[in-house]
Design an enzyme around this catalytic site. Structure first.
Site, short mmCIF file in Angstrom:
data_model
loop_
_atom_site.label_atom_id
_atom_site.label_comp_id
_atom_site.label_asym_id
_atom_site.label_seq_id
_atom_site.Cartn_x
_atom_site.Cartn_y
_atom_site.Cartn_z
N CYS A 99 0.83 -1.21 0.00
CA CYS A 99 0.00 0.00 0.00
C CYS A 99 0.87 1.26 0.00
O CYS A 99 1.49 1.58 -1.01
CB CYS A 99 -0.97 -0.04 1.18
N HIS A 136 -3.42 -5.67 1.17
CA HIS A 136 -2.66 -5.85 2.41
C HIS A 136 -2.53 -7.33 2.79
O HIS A 136 -3.35 -7.87 3.56
CB HIS A 136 -3.35 -5.11 3.55
N GLU A 146 -0.55 -8.63 4.87
CA GLU A 146 -0.29 -8.79 6.31
C GLU A 146 -1.57 -8.89 7.12
O GLU A 146 -1.55 -9.31 8.28
CB GLU A 146 0.59 -7.64 6.82
#
Length: 221
Positions: A84, A195, A197
């Site tokens: 991002c 994302h 993560e």
């Protein structure tokens, strides 16, 4: 493998990235003013609003001392992942081609999307993970529309540098050719807007994000 996660003023996803990296090896935080990366094997430039996104998203962070060291690490062939805002930083630093523009809707978007990995990003799903070639990963951004000149886009396609695309009907921002993530020519630097993560634990509904980290580490091995 030892992963380093950068932390800028305005970062908001560095802790999640640290936790994700910790599932694949040792992980440590690196403050943006640190010129010494402490011997890490790979670096994650996390999401957030580095330096408040003043001027332009990622435009100030690319000048940080830590990013100077990241550029050297990338040149040596080590894995570098920009997520991002991290993707924006890597593009501003010219470690990745193209640019990230305001979403076509001019609105912040936050939703779960499906990604289709390119050949260079293919990896086996983790044990107990989804067997589909698609990845279910969330997005949350206001400046995520990938753009590059047509000639550059053709080169990226020909070189296999388009790492991830939004599945048909899933493009949340108007990115050209549905591009969600790209690699550098060497294949060791990867940037993407979704994302990964946030998709490493079954409690979040998907562990597909681990495949992003694994594929980058494998490509640069």
């Amino acid at each position: 493998m030892i992963w380093g996660v950068l932390q800028f003023p305005g970062s908001c996803d560095e802790r999640d990235a640290l936790q994700a990296c910790g599932r694949l090896g040792e992980a440590r935080m690196i403050w943006h003013e640190e010129r010494d990366l402490g011997g890490v094997d790979a670096v994650v430039v996390p999401g957030g609003f580095s330096y408040g996104d003043y001027l332009r998203a990622g435009a100030i962070a690319r000048f940080s001392p830590a990013m100077e060291a990241v550029a050297e690490l990338a040149a040596a062939g080590s894995p570098v992942l920009g997520i991002c805002n991290g993707f924006q930083v890597l593009c501003e630093a010219k470690l990745l081609p193209g640019a990230l523009l305001l979403n076509e809707s001019l609105r912040f978007v936050h939703r779960q999307v499906e990604l289709i990995p390119g050949p260079s990003a293919a990896s086996s799903p983790p044990e107990g993970g989804r067997s589909s070639t698609r990845l279910s990963i969330p997005v949350k951004h206001g400046e995520g529309r990938y753009w590059a000149p047509e000639e550059m886009l053709d080169e990226l396609e020909a070189n296999g540098q388009v790492a991830y695309r939004y599945a048909p009907g899933q493009n949340p921002n108007g990115s050209v050719r549905d591009i969600a993530g790209v690699r550098n020519e060497a294949g060791n630097v990867l940037g993407l807007m979704p994302h990964p993560e946030h998709a490493v634990d079954p409690l979040t509904g998907s562990t597909d994000g681990l495949r992003v980290f694994e594929s980058l580490a494998g490509a640069a091995a």
